[in-house]
Design a protein around this motif. Structure first.
Motif, PDB file in Angstrom:
ATOM      1  N   ASN A 102      68.920  28.684  16.216  1.00 48.80           N
ATOM      2  CA  ASN A 102      68.983  28.319  17.640  1.00 48.80           C
ATOM      3  C   ASN A 102      67.764  28.795  18.435  1.00 48.80           C
ATOM      4  O   ASN A 102      67.783  28.781  19.660  1.00 48.80           O
ATOM      5  CB  ASN A 102      70.254  28.896  18.267  1.00 48.80           C
ATOM      6  N   ASN A 103      66.700  29.226  17.720  1.00 46.36           N
ATOM      7  CA  ASN A 103      65.491  29.648  18.428  1.00 46.36           C
ATOM      8  C   ASN A 103      64.276  29.411  17.546  1.00 46.36           C
ATOM      9  O   ASN A 103      64.393  29.056  16.355  1.00 46.36           O
ATOM     10  CB  ASN A 103      65.587  31.120  18.848  1.00 46.36           C
ATOM     11  N   LEU A 104      63.113  29.598  18.140  1.00 45.26           N
ATOM     12  CA  LEU A 104      61.852  29.313  17.461  1.00 45.26           C
ATOM     13  C   LEU A 104      61.664  30.158  16.206  1.00 45.26           C
ATOM     14  O   LEU A 104      61.198  29.659  15.172  1.00 45.26           O
ATOM     15  CB  LEU A 104      60.690  29.555  18.429  1.00 45.26           C
ATOM     16  N   PHE A 105      62.054  31.421  16.262  1.00 43.48           N
ATOM     17  CA  PHE A 105      61.840  32.315  15.126  1.00 43.48           C
ATOM     18  C   PHE A 105      62.680  31.890  13.917  1.00 43.48           C
ATOM     19  O   PHE A 105      62.245  32.007  12.773  1.00 43.48           O
ATOM     20  CB  PHE A 105      62.168  33.752  15.533  1.00 43.48           C
ATOM     21  N   CYS A 106      63.885  31.383  14.165  1.00 45.55           N
ATOM     22  CA  CYS A 106      64.729  30.888  13.076  1.00 45.55           C
ATOM     23  C   CYS A 106      64.070  29.701  12.373  1.00 45.55           C
ATOM     24  O   CYS A 106      64.071  29.612  11.138  1.00 45.55           O
ATOM     25  CB  CYS A 106      66.098  30.477  13.611  1.00 45.55           C
ATOM     26  N   ARG A 115      69.076  34.975  14.923  1.00 48.14           N
ATOM     27  CA  ARG A 115      69.967  34.306  15.887  1.00 48.14           C
ATOM     28  C   ARG A 115      70.599  35.328  16.828  1.00 48.14           C
ATOM     29  O   ARG A 115      70.752  35.068  18.039  1.00 48.14           O
ATOM     30  CB  ARG A 115      71.056  33.540  15.125  1.00 48.14           C
ATOM     31  N   ILE A 116      70.967  36.472  16.285  1.00 48.19           N
ATOM     32  CA  ILE A 116      71.618  37.522  17.099  1.00 48.19           C
ATOM     33  C   ILE A 116      70.598  38.173  18.042  1.00 48.19           C
ATOM     34  O   ILE A 116      70.877  38.396  19.228  1.00 48.19           O
ATOM     35  CB  ILE A 116      72.278  38.567  16.196  1.00 48.19           C
ATOM     36  N   LEU A 117      69.388  38.469  17.520  1.00 45.75           N
ATOM     37  CA  LEU A 117      68.402  39.214  18.293  1.00 45.75           C
ATOM     38  C   LEU A 117      67.753  38.373  19.374  1.00 45.75           C
ATOM     39  O   LEU A 117      67.409  38.877  20.451  1.00 45.75           O
ATOM     40  CB  LEU A 117      67.331  39.793  17.363  1.00 45.75           C
ATOM     41  N   PHE A 118      67.543  37.094  19.097  1.00 47.01           N
ATOM     42  CA  PHE A 118      66.818  36.253  20.050  1.00 47.01           C
ATOM     43  C   PHE A 118      67.696  35.132  20.617  1.00 47.01           C
ATOM     44  O   PHE A 118      67.223  34.235  21.252  1.00 47.01           O
ATOM     45  CB  PHE A 118      65.577  35.649  19.367  1.00 47.01           C
TER      46      PHE A 118
END
Length: 266
Positions: A40-44, A263-266
């Motif tokens: 759900n974010n860019l880092f994933c 997902r949890i961190l960002f």
């Protein structure tokens, strides 16, 4: 377009991915699907891209060969992107006539496009590195626990294997029929989408006749060899996990854990 369908094709080359147990590759494809829908974010997505292209590099399957599988799904990709781009509410960035592009819609459409591209590439890699026979054996052994509830696991795996085998055959048959009709004056290239769709209708009758004929020949061949399902059948090459498979499972679990953590961190 017909020649660009790569699903069901096997790319014969020696690589660590080709040598893995088919159950490991099936589980890896499942993990990739779960990870892409959990992202759900860019880092994933950066981690997913690194994992996917890393596996492609180890498999020694050319990236351009895998990218060919994207061409048949371009329409679905564009439809998903446009649908999410214009029909998602949120902070408006651009507005024209009755359409508006929102910040949330732009982010969601990009994520959806990347997700679909990675899904097609991941599933294509599975068939490129695994023969239909290996897929059948892997599916049958992976779903063996369903026999407890009387699910015909062997028959289901056999049907999926036959379907994968028939994809390149039917693609080649379609190409032959198209060339034969083009030699007789048929036009499949010019005109809009509706005209091209109408031009494809004459292909359906000979293609269905050919498919049914091949299915009948296959059924007769299986009956002539006394095929009666998977009851009591043995394997010439039984599946066994090796050290490489254990390493593969560790990498897969680490990848999934990394996606969940990001997902949890960002």
């Amino acid at each position: 377009m017909i020649r660009e369908i790569t699903l069901g094709q096997y790319y014969p080359v020696q690589s660590p991915v080709h040598k893995l147990d088919p159950r490991t590759k099936l589980f890896g494809t499942l993990i990739l699907i779960i990870a892409l829908f959990a992202a759900n974010n860019l880092f994933c997505y950066i981690l997913s891209a690194g994992f996917l292209f890393g596996v492609i590099g180890v498999s020694r399957v050319p990236v351009k060969h895998i990218m060919k599988g994207l061409k048949p799904v371009i329409f679905l990709l564009l439809f998903s992107v446009v649908f999410n781009l214009f029909l998602t509410g949120g902070e408006v960035l651009v507005r024209f006539w009755i359409f508006r592009i929102t910040r949330e819609g732009l982010i969601r459409s990009v994520m959806m496009a990347v997700r679909l591209i990675f899904l097609v590439m991941g599933t294509s890699l599975l068939t490129f590195t695994t023969t239909p026979n290996q897929l059948t054996d892997g599916l049958e052994k992976s779903l063996r626990f369903l026999r407890v509830v009387r699910v015909p696991v062997h028959e289901i795996a056999m049907m999926m294997s036959i379907a994968l085998r028939f994809i390149p055959i039917l693609v080649e048959e379609t190409d032959k029929i198209m060339k034969a009709q083009m030699a007789r004056g048929a036009d499949f290239e010019t005109g809009g989408i509706i005209k091209k769709a109408k031009a494809m209708i004459p292909l359906l009758v000979p293609l269905f006749i050919s498919a049914f004929r091949r299915a009948s020949d296959l059924a007769m061949a299986m009956e002539a060899r006394c095929y009666h399902g998977g009851e009591g059948r043995t394997k010439m090459k039984p599946l066994h996990y090796g050290a490489a498979d254990r390493v593969g499972y560790l990498i897969l679990f680490a990848f999934l854990a990394g996606i969940i953590l990001l997902r949890i961190l960002f």
